[in-house]
Scaffold this motif. Structure first.
Motif, PDB file in Angstrom:
ATOM      1  N   THR A  49       0.834  -1.211   0.000  1.00  6.03           N
ATOM      2  CA  THR A  49       0.000   0.000   0.000  1.00  6.03           C
ATOM      3  C   THR A  49       0.863   1.254   0.000  1.00  6.03           C
ATOM      4  N   ASP A  50       1.884   1.263   0.852  1.00  2.58           N
ATOM      5  CA  ASP A  50       2.743   2.451   0.915  1.00  2.58           C
ATOM      6  C   ASP A  50       3.465   2.666  -0.415  1.00  2.58           C
ATOM      7  N   ALA A  51       3.959   1.577  -0.984  1.00  2.00           N
ATOM      8  CA  ALA A  51       4.656   1.695  -2.275  1.00  2.00           C
ATOM      9  C   ALA A  51       3.715   2.256  -3.323  1.00  2.00           C
ATOM     10  N   GLU A  52       2.493   1.770  -3.311  1.00  8.20           N
ATOM     11  CA  GLU A  52       1.504   2.219  -4.291  1.00  8.20           C
ATOM     12  C   GLU A  52       1.220   3.712  -4.138  1.00  8.20           C
ATOM     13  N   ILE A  53       1.071   4.144  -2.897  1.00  5.15           N
ATOM     14  CA  ILE A  53       0.792   5.564  -2.660  1.00  5.15           C
ATOM     15  C   ILE A  53       1.966   6.417  -3.156  1.00  5.15           C
ATOM     16  N   LEU A  54       3.176   6.002  -2.859  1.00  2.00           N
ATOM     17  CA  LEU A  54       4.336   6.819  -3.224  1.00  2.00           C
ATOM     18  C   LEU A  54       4.527   6.911  -4.735  1.00  2.00           C
ATOM     19  N   VAL A  55       4.282   5.810  -5.459  1.00  2.00           N
ATOM     20  CA  VAL A  55       4.510   5.897  -6.910  1.00  2.00           C
ATOM     21  C   VAL A  55       3.342   6.533  -7.650  1.00  2.00           C
ATOM     22  N   SER A  56       2.208   6.704  -6.968  1.00  2.00           N
ATOM     23  CA  SER A  56       1.020   7.176  -7.694  1.00  2.00           C
ATOM     24  C   SER A  56       1.173   8.611  -8.199  1.00  2.00           C
ATOM     25  N   ASP A  57       2.257   9.274  -7.806  1.00  2.80           N
ATOM     26  CA  ASP A  57       2.553  10.599  -8.337  1.00  2.80           C
ATOM     27  C   ASP A  57       4.073  10.667  -8.510  1.00  2.80           C
ATOM     28  N   LYS A  58       4.492  10.946  -9.735  1.00  5.80           N
ATOM     29  CA  LYS A  58       5.930  10.916 -10.025  1.00  5.80           C
ATOM     30  C   LYS A  58       6.702  11.884  -9.135  1.00  5.80           C
ATOM     31  N   CYS A  59       6.137  13.064  -8.889  1.00  5.56           N
ATOM     32  CA  CYS A  59       6.822  14.050  -8.044  1.00  5.56           C
ATOM     33  C   CYS A  59       6.998  13.518  -6.625  1.00  5.56           C
ATOM     34  N   VAL A  60       5.957  12.859  -6.125  1.00 10.71           N
ATOM     35  CA  VAL A  60       6.029  12.326  -4.766  1.00 10.71           C
ATOM     36  C   VAL A  60       7.094  11.227  -4.701  1.00 10.71           C
ATOM     37  N   ALA A  61       7.118  10.370  -5.718  1.00  7.05           N
ATOM     38  CA  ALA A  61       8.108   9.282  -5.734  1.00  7.05           C
ATOM     39  C   ALA A  61       9.525   9.852  -5.737  1.00  7.05           C
ATOM     40  N   GLU A  62       9.746  10.876  -6.548  1.00  7.18           N
ATOM     41  CA  GLU A  62      11.086  11.469  -6.604  1.00  7.18           C
ATOM     42  C   GLU A  62      11.433  12.156  -5.286  1.00  7.18           C
ATOM     43  N   PHE A  63      10.443  12.819  -4.717  1.00  4.29           N
ATOM     44  CA  PHE A  63      10.629  13.483  -3.424  1.00  4.29           C
ATOM     45  C   PHE A  63      11.006  12.450  -2.354  1.00  4.29           C
ATOM     46  N   PHE A  64      10.303  11.332  -2.391  1.00  4.26           N
ATOM     47  CA  PHE A  64      10.572  10.265  -1.428  1.00  4.26           C
ATOM     48  C   PHE A  64      12.005   9.745  -1.570  1.00  4.26           C
ATOM     49  N   GLU A  65      12.401   9.462  -2.805  1.00  2.16           N
ATOM     50  CA  GLU A  65      13.730   8.882  -2.999  1.00  2.16           C
ATOM     51  C   GLU A  65      14.825   9.845  -2.545  1.00  2.16           C
ATOM     52  N   LYS A  66      14.641  11.131  -2.837  1.00  2.00           N
ATOM     53  CA  LYS A  66      15.653  12.112  -2.420  1.00  2.00           C
ATOM     54  C   LYS A  66      15.679  12.265  -0.905  1.00  2.00           C
ATOM     55  N   THR A  67      14.496  12.317  -0.297  1.00  2.00           N
ATOM     56  CA  THR A  67      14.434  12.448   1.166  1.00  2.00           C
ATOM     57  C   THR A  67      15.128  11.262   1.827  1.00  2.00           C
ATOM     58  N   ALA A  68      14.826  10.065   1.314  1.00  2.00           N
ATOM     59  CA  ALA A  68      15.441   8.858   1.877  1.00  2.00           C
ATOM     60  C   ALA A  68      16.955   8.940   1.751  1.00  2.00           C
ATOM     61  N   ALA A  69      17.422   9.461   0.617  1.00  2.00           N
ATOM     62  CA  ALA A  69      18.872   9.575   0.433  1.00  2.00           C
ATOM     63  C   ALA A  69      19.470  10.568   1.428  1.00  2.00           C
ATOM     64  N   PHE A  70      18.775  11.651   1.712  1.00  2.00           N
ATOM     65  CA  PHE A  70      19.307  12.657   2.640  1.00  2.00           C
ATOM     66  C   PHE A  70      19.334  12.171   4.085  1.00  2.00           C
TER      67      PHE A  70
END
Ligand code: ADP
Ligand code: ZN
Ligand code: MG
Length: 473
Positions: free
Chosen positions: A310-331
């Motif tokens: 469910t969480d994965a689905e929510i995060l990918v459902s918007d490209k901007c959110v997915a990119e935001f997530f990946e960058k935040t996780a990296a930071f």
């Protein structure tokens, strides 16, 4: 046992700047007939010039959907007369579609499903008829806008599965940026082909249902048509092959026309459009430039990042959110926590304030810093969420904000000790109660200490020191 079989024809208007064969602007909602020229109005003597960007977008879609690519681009005329089509024919690709034999695999309800993509072809859109007050007006702004038509195999068996496929397909197109996929504006249009047969027997006769302008309407139309066909078959009748129009409000469909055969359109190659070869170098270049697609990301988030479906689905459902997530996780170095904060807190702000992530002041660096401050124990969890809320709306420097507002968590044992001392001195009765076995008083003393520290004391340290000092007093 009856089974429902569904295949789709999905049109996407491509997000090119100009139309497929002329330089007119491709834009929605301009005032009627302001985006037209002799070519898209079909005036004699005008000649089409193929838009390279439209071809590139169609190739992107085809490669993303694992299709084989035709070596040549050839267009055919699909001849029919209708007032919204100034040429008297639609330019399409009948004999040689640009992309063939692909598939889209998507993850749905804990399972993987693959739908075959029969073909993707390029074509031009028609104008729009506007009916009202006893007259019909025609707006040719849309005439000549580039479309791709994605034709699937009859691989779906229910409304739910069809909608899941459409969501995956739409998201893929959005990630590619080839279309804005707005069903209410007609830049994504879905036709549903549906038949019913007994399992083990050949496929039944299908109907095609048009005029579906939301996923909800698609599901509704499928459920109604499935029921209608089953009733016909169960009563010993035969389904007619026809094109139907669905009325979502009434939940009924009407015959538009009995299904036309290909020969009705007298397809033939468009002699104004010479064949263009598709260079391998162009295909390779486009392949390399494709972004990571939503289904790939989703799988990665689940299997490598350890997120729930469910969480994965929510995060990918918007490209901007997915990119935001990946960058935040990296930071901040903590993917789970980054996912939690975005899904629980950041999405909450987005809904509350009705602004998108890109319009907010929050950046992955800032959210990453907030998470790190909380994880290092420098600010409490509660305070860290409040900081996020402020940073969402205002452009603040996180560390300076924490300093200036005295928000950092107090971890210094000496400071906490003197607060506990004060609480113990001020509350002799509570201390006595505790000594006499009233253990629940402990929580009150911790609470009073926290109050003494203005809510900024580190809870674990407070607990430890209250315990120690009660023993000593
Ligand atoms: P046509 O050439 O008559 O347009 P196609 O074979 O191209 O028909 O199929 C058009 C669409 O109808 C495709 O999406 C396909 O999956 C779907 N389709 C074909 N046969 C059936 C069937 N028996 N039941 C449901 N859908 C079908
Ligand atoms: Zn034009
Ligand atoms: Mg067809």
């Amino acid at each position: 046992m009856y089974e429902t079989v569904i295949g789709l024809e999905v049109h996407f208007e491509l997000a090119t700047k100009t139309k497929l064969f002329c330089g007119c602007e491709n834009r929605f909602a301009a005032s009627p007939n302001t985006l037209c020229c002799p070519t898209c109005l079909g005036l004699p003597g005008s000649l089409p010039v193929l838009n390279k960007r439209a071809v590139e977008y169609a190739l992107m879609a085809g490669l993303a959907l694992n299709c084989g690519i035709s070596k040549r681009i050839v267009f055919d005329r699909k001849n029919y007369f209708y007032p919204d089509m100034p040429n008297g024919y639609q330019v399409s690709q009948f004999y040689c579609p640009l992309c063939l034999n692909g598939k889209l695999t998507f993850f749905h309800n804990g399972k993987t499903k693959t739908v075959g993509i029969r073909e993707i072809h390029l074509e031009d859109d028609a104008g729009k008829l506007i009916h009202g007050d006893g007259v019909t007006k025609i707006d040719y702004n849309r005439a000549g806008v580039p479309l791709i038509e994605v034709v699937t195999d009859p691989d779906m068996n229910s409304a739910e599965e069809t909608v899941a496929f459409l969501e995956a397909l739409r998201l893929t197109m959005l990630y590619l940026g080839v279309s804005d996929c707005k069903m209410q504006e007609g830049s994504m249009r879905v036709d549903v082909n549906l038949s019913v047969h007994k399992i083990g027997e050949p496929l039944g006769t299908r109907t095609e249902t048009k005029n579906l302008n939301s996923f909800k309407a698609v599901a509704h139309a499928i459920n109604c048509e499935e029921k209608r066909q089953r009733e016909i078959i169960e009563n010993g009748g035969a389904v007619d092959q026809e094109t139907r129009r669905f009325d979502d409000l009434k939940g009924v469909s009407y015959v538009m026309r009995s299904k036309e055969q290909a020969e009705d359109y007298r397809f033939f190659p468009d002699s104004n459009l010479p064949a263009v070869s598709v260079e391998k170098s162009l295909i390779d270049e486009i392949k390399l430039s494709l972004p990571e697609l939503p289904e790939t990301k989703k799988r990665l988030y689940i299997s490598d990042f350890g997120l729930s479906d469910t969480d994965a689905e929510i995060l990918v459902s918007d490209k901007c959110v997915a990119e935001f997530f990946e960058k935040t996780a990296a930071f901040c170095g903590n993917r789970r926590e980054a996912a939690n904060r975005i899904i629980r807190d950041v999405m909450g702000e987005i809904n509350l304030r009705q602004i998108s992530l890109s319009e907010s002041c929050l950046t992955p660096e800032k959210l990453g810093r907030i998470i790190a401050l909380c994880e290092n124990g420098e600010v409490s969890r509660k305070i860290s969420r409040e900081i996020m809320s402020v940073a969402f709306g205002e452009n603040i420097d996180i560390d300076r904000y924490v300093d200036e507002n005295g928000l950092s968590q107090i971890t210094d044992p000496d400071i906490i000790k003197s607060a506990v001392e004060k609480v113990i001195l001020d509350n002799p009765k509570a201390v006595a109660d505790f000594k006499n076995g009233k253990k629940q008083v402990f929580g009150n003393l911790v609470g009073l200490t926290m109050k003494e520290l203005c809510g900024r004391g580190e809870p674990k340290i407070i607990n430890k020191i209250v315990e120690e000092m009660l023993k000593m007093s």
